[in-house]
Design a protein around this motif. Structure first.
Motif, PDB file in Angstrom:
ATOM      1  N   UNK A  71     -25.498  -6.159  13.325  1.00 25.33           N
ATOM      2  CA  UNK A  71     -24.867  -6.681  12.279  1.00 25.33           C
ATOM      3  C   UNK A  71     -23.446  -6.022  12.340  1.00 25.33           C
ATOM      4  N   UNK A  72     -22.340  -6.846  12.315  1.00 22.40           N
ATOM      5  CA  UNK A  72     -21.077  -6.237  12.336  1.00 22.40           C
ATOM      6  C   UNK A  72     -20.760  -5.504  10.872  1.00 22.40           C
ATOM      7  N   UNK A  73     -19.858  -4.626  10.714  1.00 30.21           N
ATOM      8  CA  UNK A  73     -19.513  -4.039   9.701  1.00 30.21           C
ATOM      9  C   UNK A  73     -18.445  -4.709   9.000  1.00 30.21           C
ATOM     10  N   UNK A  74     -18.672  -5.181   7.726  1.00 32.71           N
ATOM     11  CA  UNK A  74     -17.871  -5.978   6.626  1.00 32.71           C
ATOM     12  C   UNK A  74     -16.366  -5.511   6.810  1.00 32.71           C
ATOM     13  N   UNK A  75     -15.216  -6.521   6.974  1.00 28.57           N
ATOM     14  CA  UNK A  75     -13.834  -5.792   6.778  1.00 28.57           C
ATOM     15  C   UNK A  75     -13.312  -6.159   5.575  1.00 28.57           C
ATOM     16  N   UNK A  76     -12.482  -5.016   4.995  1.00 22.67           N
ATOM     17  CA  UNK A  76     -11.940  -5.771   3.842  1.00 22.67           C
ATOM     18  C   UNK A  76     -10.303  -5.429   3.851  1.00 22.67           C
ATOM     19  N   UNK A  77      -9.815  -6.286   3.164  1.00 24.34           N
ATOM     20  CA  UNK A  77      -8.211  -6.101   2.908  1.00 24.34           C
ATOM     21  C   UNK A  77      -8.063  -5.708   1.436  1.00 24.34           C
ATOM     22  N   UNK A  78      -7.232  -4.876   0.973  1.00 22.85           N
ATOM     23  CA  UNK A  78      -6.833  -4.481  -0.271  1.00 22.85           C
ATOM     24  C   UNK A  78      -5.542  -4.932  -0.555  1.00 22.85           C
ATOM     25  N   UNK A  79      -5.322  -5.917  -1.630  1.00 20.17           N
ATOM     26  CA  UNK A  79      -4.069  -6.317  -1.969  1.00 20.17           C
ATOM     27  C   UNK A  79      -3.713  -5.833  -3.382  1.00 20.17           C
ATOM     28  N   UNK A  80      -2.670  -5.299  -3.335  1.00 22.49           N
ATOM     29  CA  UNK A  80      -1.989  -4.797  -4.960  1.00 22.49           C
ATOM     30  C   UNK A  80      -0.967  -5.611  -5.317  1.00 22.49           C
ATOM     31  N   UNK A  81      -0.897  -6.105  -6.252  1.00 20.51           N
ATOM     32  CA  UNK A  81      -0.046  -7.076  -6.767  1.00 20.51           C
ATOM     33  C   UNK A  81       1.073  -6.613  -7.955  1.00 20.51           C
ATOM     34  N   UNK A  82       2.118  -6.499  -7.559  1.00 21.42           N
ATOM     35  CA  UNK A  82       3.099  -5.749  -8.550  1.00 21.42           C
ATOM     36  C   UNK A  82       4.334  -6.687  -8.946  1.00 21.42           C
ATOM     37  N   UNK A  83       4.641  -6.378 -10.304  1.00 25.05           N
ATOM     38  CA  UNK A  83       6.043  -7.060 -10.679  1.00 25.05           C
ATOM     39  C   UNK A  83       6.528  -5.954 -11.467  1.00 25.05           C
ATOM     40  N   UNK A  84       7.535  -5.039 -11.209  1.00 24.81           N
ATOM     41  CA  UNK A  84       8.081  -4.129 -12.059  1.00 24.81           C
ATOM     42  C   UNK A  84       7.328  -2.840 -12.567  1.00 24.81           C
ATOM     43  N   UNK A  85       6.175  -2.446 -12.025  1.00 22.71           N
ATOM     44  CA  UNK A  85       5.476  -1.602 -12.429  1.00 22.71           C
ATOM     45  C   UNK A  85       5.662  -0.176 -11.728  1.00 22.71           C
ATOM     46  N   UNK A  86       6.976   0.055 -11.491  1.00 22.22           N
ATOM     47  CA  UNK A  86       7.512   1.429 -10.764  1.00 22.22           C
ATOM     48  C   UNK A  86       6.225   2.511 -11.205  1.00 22.22           C
ATOM     49  N   UNK A  87       6.325   2.602 -12.535  1.00 24.35           N
ATOM     50  CA  UNK A  87       5.571   3.842 -13.026  1.00 24.35           C
ATOM     51  C   UNK A  87       3.941   3.898 -12.554  1.00 24.35           C
ATOM     52  N   UNK A  88       3.343   2.960 -12.266  1.00 25.64           N
ATOM     53  CA  UNK A  88       1.911   2.992 -12.057  1.00 25.64           C
ATOM     54  C   UNK A  88       1.712   2.517 -10.441  1.00 25.64           C
ATOM     55  N   UNK A  89       2.523   1.795  -9.767  1.00 29.03           N
ATOM     56  CA  UNK A  89       2.193   1.277  -8.300  1.00 29.03           C
ATOM     57  C   UNK A  89       1.794   2.094  -7.408  1.00 29.03           C
ATOM     58  N   UNK A  90       2.358   3.488  -7.571  1.00 26.82           N
ATOM     59  CA  UNK A  90       2.198   4.420  -6.358  1.00 26.82           C
ATOM     60  C   UNK A  90       0.508   4.848  -6.644  1.00 26.82           C
ATOM     61  N   UNK A  91       0.081   5.203  -7.930  1.00 24.22           N
ATOM     62  CA  UNK A  91      -1.175   5.405  -7.914  1.00 24.22           C
ATOM     63  C   UNK A  91      -2.284   4.218  -7.463  1.00 24.22           C
ATOM     64  N   UNK A  92      -1.881   3.009  -7.898  1.00 18.97           N
ATOM     65  CA  UNK A  92      -2.776   1.937  -6.992  1.00 18.97           C
ATOM     66  C   UNK A  92      -2.624   2.042  -5.758  1.00 18.97           C
ATOM     67  N   UNK A  93      -1.532   2.081  -4.830  1.00 20.31           N
ATOM     68  CA  UNK A  93      -1.610   1.957  -3.588  1.00 20.31           C
ATOM     69  C   UNK A  93      -2.305   3.219  -3.003  1.00 20.31           C
ATOM     70  N   UNK A  94      -1.973   4.518  -3.590  1.00 25.22           N
ATOM     71  CA  UNK A  94      -2.610   5.507  -3.255  1.00 25.22           C
ATOM     72  C   UNK A  94      -4.185   5.528  -3.340  1.00 25.22           C
ATOM     73  N   UNK A  95      -4.417   4.909  -4.312  1.00 21.13           N
ATOM     74  CA  UNK A  95      -6.214   4.681  -4.705  1.00 21.13           C
ATOM     75  C   UNK A  95      -6.729   3.643  -3.323  1.00 21.13           C
ATOM     76  N   UNK A  96      -5.733   2.635  -2.920  1.00 26.84           N
ATOM     77  CA  UNK A  96      -6.289   2.134  -1.725  1.00 26.84           C
ATOM     78  C   UNK A  96      -6.261   2.419  -0.626  1.00 26.84           C
ATOM     79  N   UNK A  97      -5.436   3.398  -0.129  1.00 24.58           N
ATOM     80  CA  UNK A  97      -5.326   3.661   1.035  1.00 24.58           C
ATOM     81  C   UNK A  97      -6.102   5.108   1.244  1.00 24.58           C
ATOM     82  N   UNK A  98      -6.675   5.511   0.236  1.00 19.34           N
ATOM     83  CA  UNK A  98      -7.521   6.719   0.371  1.00 19.34           C
ATOM     84  C   UNK A  98      -9.001   6.532   0.097  1.00 19.34           C
ATOM     85  N   UNK A  99      -9.493   5.163   0.226  1.00 20.06           N
ATOM     86  CA  UNK A  99     -10.867   5.029  -0.127  1.00 20.06           C
ATOM     87  C   UNK A  99     -11.641   5.701   0.907  1.00 20.06           C
TER      88      UNK A  99
END
Length: 255
Positions: free
Chosen positions: A1-29
């Motif tokens: 059985x193949x390993x399931x593949x996942x894309x994480x998509x962060x959706x942003x509009x003018x959340x400069x204050x928070x978006x870095x935390x969101x991206x970091x939480x995605x790439x450091x899974x």
């Protein structure tokens, strides 16, 4: 059985204050039982300093569009996913580091197309806002099989994807795998009487219309009779929300 593949998509509009935390939480899974194909940021015409934040995360692919609103950004998020599964994250939220590792056994189940998990509700600074966990259901607590989510496009909000669960292809986990942020700049008005209920009535109308369109060429994961039944259910929900909006406006308070 193949390993399931996942894309994480962060959706942003003018959340400069928070978006870095969101991206970091995605790439450091944390690794384990899945393959993270890519991390994508859909930027819906941000005019703040979000671009400077993106520059600190070269591992994330940024897709830019004019400010077209959340429905278009959410639709774009699903179309940009390259993985078998797509995990969505609003830019003011963040994933727990073990999210995908925890979900991996469910991702491998062929009969599942939709996963909803619990969340911890935090305030603007990231501190716990309420003691108990919340069952989730909003964007950042959903993971969908990409091909099946695309059958539902274009979407108005994440309620469209709940159709997969409505038709018996969903799984619910009690693990709080997202930090859901409550703050003054949140997108949806849940304070003014009638506003949110009327918004949800329109969304339910849109879901019903999409289900009606699908009956002419049903996807592999649904039968015409199921789509018909569910369309009527969403029409009834729209009517209930609309009646609730009227009552809230008359009373001047949220019920």
């Amino acid at each position: 059985m193949s390993v399931p593949s996942v894309t994480i998509v962060v959706i942003n509009h003018d959340y400069e204050r928070y978006v870095g935390e969101a991206i970091r939480s995605a790439i450091t899974q944390e690794p384990g039982g899945y393959r993270l194909t890519d991390v994508v940021v859909v930027d819906d015409g941000s005019t703040d300093g979000s671009e400077y934040v993106y520059a600190t995360f070269p591992a994330a692919r940024v897709v830019r569009q004019p400010h077209l609103g959340f429905p278009t950004a959410l639709t774009r998020a699903v179309t940009e996913a390259s993985g078998e599964w797509v995990a969505l994250c609003d830019a003011d939220d963040a994933f727990e580091p073990h999210k995908l590792r925890t979900l991996a056994p469910v991702l491998a189940r062929q009969e599942i197309s939709f996963i909803q998990h619990a969340e911890r509700v935090v305030d603007f600074s990231g501190r716990l806002f309420v003691k108990d966990t919340h069952p989730g259901g909003a964007t950042s607590t959903l993971v969908m099989r990409t091909a099946h989510a695309r059958d539902l496009l274009p979407v108005t909000n994440e309620l469209f994807f709940h159709v997969l669960a409505d038709l018996g292809r969903g799984a619910v986990l009690n693990d709080p795998l997202t930090r859901y942020r409550v703050h003054a700049g949140s997108m949806t008005d849940r304070i003014t009487p009638g506003v949110f209920a009327e918004y949800m009535a329109h969304v339910c109308d849109d879901v019903a219309a999409r289900l009606d369109a699908l009956t002419s060429s049903p996807p592999a994961w649904a039968q015409v009779a199921e789509l018909d039944r569910l369309r009527n259910t969403y029409r009834d929900r729209a009517a209930t929300y609309r009646a609730d909006a009227i009552k809230q406006i008359e009373r001047g308070v949220l019920r």
